[in-house]
Design an enzyme around this catalytic site. Structure first.
Site, PDB file in Angstrom:
ATOM      1  N   CYS A 109      22.284   2.280 -15.468  1.00  0.00           N
ATOM      2  CA  CYS A 109      21.649   1.015 -15.106  1.00  0.00           C
ATOM      3  C   CYS A 109      20.566   0.721 -16.128  1.00  0.00           C
ATOM      4  O   CYS A 109      20.377   1.471 -17.092  1.00  0.00           O
ATOM      5  CB  CYS A 109      21.081   1.113 -13.687  1.00  0.00           C
ATOM      6  SG  CYS A 109      20.782  -0.472 -12.879  1.00  0.00           S
TER       7      CYS A 109
ATOM      8  N   GLU B   6      28.601  -5.063  -3.181  1.00  0.00           N
ATOM      9  CA  GLU B   6      27.611  -5.108  -2.102  1.00  0.00           C
ATOM     10  C   GLU B   6      27.839  -6.283  -1.157  1.00  0.00           C
ATOM     11  O   GLU B   6      27.620  -6.175   0.051  1.00  0.00           O
ATOM     12  CB  GLU B   6      26.232  -5.209  -2.735  1.00  0.00           C
ATOM     13  CG  GLU B   6      25.110  -5.691  -1.869  1.00  0.00           C
ATOM     14  CD  GLU B   6      23.898  -6.038  -2.701  1.00  0.00           C
ATOM     15  OE1 GLU B   6      23.256  -7.056  -2.419  1.00  0.00           O
ATOM     16  OE2 GLU B   6      23.605  -5.280  -3.649  1.00  0.00           O
TER      17      GLU B   6
ATOM     18  N   SER C  61      17.677  -3.673 -19.872  1.00  0.00           N
ATOM     19  CA  SER C  61      16.216  -3.606 -19.854  1.00  0.00           C
ATOM     20  C   SER C  61      15.730  -2.272 -20.416  1.00  0.00           C
ATOM     21  O   SER C  61      16.395  -1.239 -20.309  1.00  0.00           O
ATOM     22  CB  SER C  61      15.684  -3.786 -18.434  1.00  0.00           C
ATOM     23  OG  SER C  61      16.175  -2.762 -17.583  1.00  0.00           O
TER      24      SER C  61
ATOM     25  N   GLU D  66       0.816  -1.214   0.000  1.00  0.00           N
ATOM     26  CA  GLU D  66       0.000   0.000   0.000  1.00  0.00           C
ATOM     27  C   GLU D  66       0.848   1.261   0.000  1.00  0.00           C
ATOM     28  O   GLU D  66       0.472   2.278  -0.600  1.00  0.00           O
ATOM     29  CB  GLU D  66      -0.935   0.006   1.217  1.00  0.00           C
ATOM     30  CG  GLU D  66      -2.038  -1.035   1.193  1.00  0.00           C
ATOM     31  CD  GLU D  66      -1.621  -2.361   1.806  1.00  0.00           C
ATOM     32  OE1 GLU D  66      -2.516  -3.186   2.064  1.00  0.00           O
ATOM     33  OE2 GLU D  66      -0.406  -2.571   2.018  1.00  0.00           O
TER      34      GLU D  66
ATOM     35  N   LYS E 198       3.866   1.775  -1.383  1.00  0.00           N
ATOM     36  CA  LYS E 198       4.361   1.997  -2.745  1.00  0.00           C
ATOM     37  C   LYS E 198       3.277   2.660  -3.603  1.00  0.00           C
ATOM     38  O   LYS E 198       3.546   3.655  -4.300  1.00  0.00           O
ATOM     39  CB  LYS E 198       4.776   0.659  -3.360  1.00  0.00           C
ATOM     40  CG  LYS E 198       5.083   0.696  -4.858  1.00  0.00           C
ATOM     41  CD  LYS E 198       5.347  -0.710  -5.389  1.00  0.00           C
ATOM     42  CE  LYS E 198       5.459  -0.731  -6.893  1.00  0.00           C
ATOM     43  NZ  LYS E 198       6.677  -0.051  -7.387  1.00  0.00           N
TER      44      LYS E 198
ATOM     45  N   HIS F 160      17.835   6.407 -11.957  1.00  0.00           N
ATOM     46  CA  HIS F 160      16.967   6.350 -10.780  1.00  0.00           C
ATOM     47  C   HIS F 160      16.311   7.698 -10.494  1.00  0.00           C
ATOM     48  O   HIS F 160      15.642   7.864  -9.479  1.00  0.00           O
ATOM     49  CB  HIS F 160      17.746   5.868  -9.555  1.00  0.00           C
ATOM     50  CG  HIS F 160      18.153   4.426  -9.660  1.00  0.00           C
ATOM     51  ND1 HIS F 160      19.269   4.028 -10.344  1.00  0.00           N
ATOM     52  CD2 HIS F 160      17.569   3.296  -9.197  1.00  0.00           C
ATOM     53  CE1 HIS F 160      19.361   2.709 -10.282  1.00  0.00           C
ATOM     54  NE2 HIS F 160      18.351   2.244  -9.593  1.00  0.00           N
TER      55      HIS F 160
ATOM     56  N   TRP G   6      21.119 -11.404  -4.392  1.00  0.00           N
ATOM     57  CA  TRP G   6      19.745 -10.923  -4.495  1.00  0.00           C
ATOM     58  C   TRP G   6      18.731 -12.053  -4.372  1.00  0.00           C
ATOM     59  O   TRP G   6      17.582 -11.927  -4.777  1.00  0.00           O
ATOM     60  CB  TRP G   6      19.562 -10.143  -5.788  1.00  0.00           C
ATOM     61  CG  TRP G   6      20.382  -8.882  -5.784  1.00  0.00           C
ATOM     62  CD1 TRP G   6      21.183  -8.423  -4.779  1.00  0.00           C
ATOM     63  CD2 TRP G   6      20.486  -7.932  -6.835  1.00  0.00           C
ATOM     64  NE1 TRP G   6      21.780  -7.239  -5.135  1.00  0.00           N
ATOM     65  CE2 TRP G   6      21.374  -6.911  -6.398  1.00  0.00           C
ATOM     66  CE3 TRP G   6      19.928  -7.830  -8.100  1.00  0.00           C
ATOM     67  CZ2 TRP G   6      21.713  -5.816  -7.189  1.00  0.00           C
ATOM     68  CZ3 TRP G   6      20.260  -6.746  -8.896  1.00  0.00           C
ATOM     69  CH2 TRP G   6      21.134  -5.746  -8.432  1.00  0.00           C
TER      70      TRP G   6
END
Length: 772
Positions: A741, A620, A448, A25, A27, A709, A576
């Protein structure tokens, strides 16, 4: 206090909880606000409902002390920046005009103003907004949100503990603001920052806080003597305040090491420590300092970052040992539960036998409560829970799902020759350039393209049976054709097929490999409103059939320009995912690498000349302590080379990394032996290009010139300026032009405009090079 009385005082608590809500909710509300469909008041009301629901859920589960302040519209480090008034100069006007819009502008940027830099939160896949500080920074307390959320929880009749990012960690996470000399150390601002924390603590105390938690995860990393002195000074000064709540200093993700005696000697009332993966070392260090007499110890014995059930008897043994080392021992997860999904009970597609092995946030909360009960009242009060736990652990250990003898035999047969290309870079690059015929500063994208609402609807319709496979594939072919045609028209040199068939860069592959499990509702926040569903790595890994060859080959049939094959690398497939905890990570990485090697070889056999194996998680996943770096990097880089080294010299291998600090792994990047690497660089103003140059990196690189981003569209002039900056570090014959990205989260209008600007910038700088 005796062990018996310490046990009787045991309480259950958590440091933080998933923010998004059962159906994401938050988001939807935030993105609705950005698009003008939701008012600010409606967004605030949704957030308040989600906070209250979380607190009630925790309390009803048996949590004695709920956290406040862990909730965030976007990021808790950005919230801290607001709390201490460290608003960057370029955002101050917008923030003063409208604090909510100014907050989101700092997070996402606007067309005219760049956002704060974003990077990974320690060794997790959560991203935080990096504070920008300088010698002229003036801190001012803005604690309205923290006080308001505490008041909300207290009004529900709950015992609540505000959670703040600690002052030392905040400064250690910060960077010099743009224009500030690079040698400026934000930690020098500590004495200026502490009075603001003192003011916040006083107001929280006045609002009813008995305890306040100050998170200092940066202290589990290697810290210099000067930094440890700063820790001692910070908590000496905060501890000496008279008008304050009791202080609980929390660390997580590793052991405290040399910071432990500093905090143990400080006048704070409690410490929260991680007793999961590094429990033995943490216990030894705690015993070495004589325990925590007179202090509260919150023991993180339930893993807050992974989804496997807890070994309750093992945790109880750890807790029993701790009873003699502190005045009061409470039970918690090892970190905020932000890093795990909400509820395993929502998963309807996972084998019930396997579901018994999984614990998401709600199940971990139940484990914490059970452990606290067993510690306080004795194990005879939890005999049923212990028996069920033993049975579930045995079921997993003995399951055929976890072991495949053929996979294990293949991994055992790997030799050093399998991890080396047949020619060195200097030799194979000649063959690649001849084969590809690219211009200077070749342009490409990361993989992508926008995932439109129509694509998501088509996937949902396929899953629901409203669309058959043939019709779905017609839709995918049409999307690929559109993406290829756009790239050709725009003038991009090395194309991608856009990945319209993929839901997520890890999940897509996990669904096609044996040994992985996919969740339907296992959403975890990555950054802002970006949520991912990490798959579960439950057993040995193999590839039953090709996963990407068909769609890559189709895209290549539409153009004479090279089309990249796109894969996710083995380290990122682990990082991930929720990785198995019953064997070394290196063993799992080798299994995944061999499965991906088969895919790479099949792509090459189909005629693919450029193959990109993305490893954004390489940095990471770097262990937090330097003593552990070499071992990790050895198996991580070997896994990448095992994936990619089976191809001929003329096949060009790319990799991609984003949103992390790369300076301390440049040698590892070199050791990957990829022909081309693309990296995030726009927000950091080409810092990584300078780091590569300082190392003497010998291969080709594409430091990103578009921060994907952010919704802003950089102009051709802005992209050209970044390229000229990159050329100061990387020679033109080895420099590529690309975004930071993938473009999955961007909309088509900004994608078209920015890629056209990117190509224009590349052509402009090419012309300057030829004129020069």
């Amino acid at each position: 206090m005796t062990s018996k009385s310490a046990a009787a005082a045991a309480r259950a608590t958590v440091y933080g909880y998933p923010r998004q809500g059962r159906n994401r909710e938050l988001k939807k509300a935030v993105e609705g606000y950005w698009k003008g469909r939701t008012t600010a008041d409606a967004l605030r009301a949704t957030a308040a409902e989600l906070r209250a629901a979380n607190w009630r859920e925790l309390a009803e589960a048996g949590i004695d002390e709920v956290p406040t302040g862990d909730f965030s519209y976007y990021d808790h480090v950005l919230d801290t920046t607001v709390m201490v008034g460290a608003i960057p100069a370029r955002h101050r006007t917008a923030f003063a005009d409208d604090p909510l819009d100014g907050y989101f502008a700092m997070a996402r940027g606007t067309q005219d103003v760049a956002p704060l830099e974003m990077t990974k939160w320690f060794d997790t896949n959560y991203h935080y907004l990096v504070p920008e500080l300088g010698p002229d920074t003036v801190f001012t307390a803005d604690f309205g949100r923290q006080v308001a959320e505490l008041t909300e929880a207290l009004a529900l009749g709950l015992t609540a503990r505000p959670v703040l990012v600690g002052p030392v960690t905040y400064l250690l996470l910060a960077k010099p603001a743009p224009g500030v000399a690079g040698n400026f150390d934000p930690l020098t601002l500590l004495d200026r920052l502490l009075p603001v924390y003192a003011e916040v603590l006083a107001d929280l105390r006045a609002a009813g806080a008995d305890w306040v938690q100050l998170d200092e995860p940066a202290l589990v990393q290697d810290r210099t003597p000067a930094e440890l002195d700063a820790v001692a000074r910070a908590y000496r000064d905060l501890g000496a305040l008279t008008d304050r709540p009791k202080l609980l200093v929390a660390s997580y993700f590793d052991r405290l090491g040399r910071a432990l005696p500093v905090l143990a000697a400080s006048p704070v009332e409690g410490l929260a420590l991680d007793f999961t993966e590094h429990a033995g070392a943490q216990l030894g260090e705690l015993a070495a300092v004589g325990g925590l007499p007179g202090k509260r110890l919150v023991a993180g014995v339930v893993n807050g970052r992974n989804i496997w059930i807890n070994d309750l008897e093992k945790s109880l043994a750890t807790l029993g040992t701790l009873l003699g080392l502190a005045d009061r021992v409470d039970v918690a997860a090892s970190s905020s539960l932000l890093h795990v999904p909400l509820d395993a009970a929502l998963e309807r597609d996972i084998d019930p036998q396997v579901l018994r092995w999984l614990a998401f946030a709600r199940q971990k909360t139940a484990e914490i409560v059970t452990l606290a009960k067993g510690l306080s009242r004795g194990t005879d009060t939890i005999t049923g829970e212990l028996a069920a736990n033993r049975a579930a652990l045995a079921s997993r250990a003995n399951s055929p799902i976890t072991r495949d003898t053929a996979v294990r035999a293949r991994t055992s047969a790997v030799t050093g020759a399998d991890t080396r290309r047949s020619q060195r870079y200097g030799e194979r690059t000649v063959a690649q350039r001849t084969r590809l015929g690219l211009p200077p500063l070749p342009t490409t994208t990361i993989g992508s393209f926008p995932q439109t609402g129509e694509l998501r609807t088509a996937r949902a319709d396929l899953r629901a049976g409203r669309l058959d496979t043939a019709a779905y594939e017609v839709r995918i072919r049409a999307e690929i054709a559109e993406v290829v045609a756009f790239q050709e028209k725009t003038g991009i040199d090395v194309l991608v097929h856009g990945e319209p068939e993929r839901n997520d860069m890890v999940q897509y592959f996990a669904e096609r490999l044996t040994g992985y499990l996919a969740t339907r509702n296992g959403w975890v926040q990555s950054y802002g409103t970006r949520y991912v569903r990490p798959p579960v790595l439950a057993g040995d890994i193999s590839r039953p059939a090709p996963m990407t060859v068909r769609w890559t080959s189709y895209a290549q049939s539409l153009t004479d320009r090279p089309v990249k094959g796109m894969l996710t690398g083995p380290v990122t497939m682990l990082a991930w995912s929720f990785v198995r905890d019953d064997q070394p990570l290196a063993d799992t990485a080798r299994q995944v690498a061999l499965a991906l090697r088969d895919e790479v070889n099949d792509l090459e056999a189909a005629g693919t000349a450029v193959i990109q194996v993305d490893e954004p998680a390489l940095r990471e996943t770097l262990p937090l302590r330097s003593a552990d770096h070499a071992g990790y990097l050895a198996w991580a880089t070997e896994a990448f080379r095992l994936t990619t080294s089976g191809v001929a010299p003329g096949t060009q291998i790319h990799t991609h990394m984003c949103y992390a600090e790369f300076g301390d792994i440049v040698q590892a990047i070199d050791d990957l032996d990829a022909d081309v690497i693309s990296l995030e660089a726009a927000r950091s103003h080409m810092q990584v290009a300078r780091e590569l140059a300082a190392h003497g990196y010998p291969r080709e690189a594409g430091p990103g010139v578009w921060d994907i981003h952010s919704p802003r569209v950089p102009s051709p002039e802005e992209a050209a300026r970044l390229l000229r900056t990159a050329l100061k570090a990387i020679p033109s014959e080895r420099l590529w032009v690309n975004p930071d990205c993938g473009l999955k989260t961007r909309a088509w209008p900004e994608t078209r405009a920015t890629l056209e600007n990117l190509v224009t910038a590349a052509r402009t700088v090419r012309a300057e090079l030829s004129d020069g």
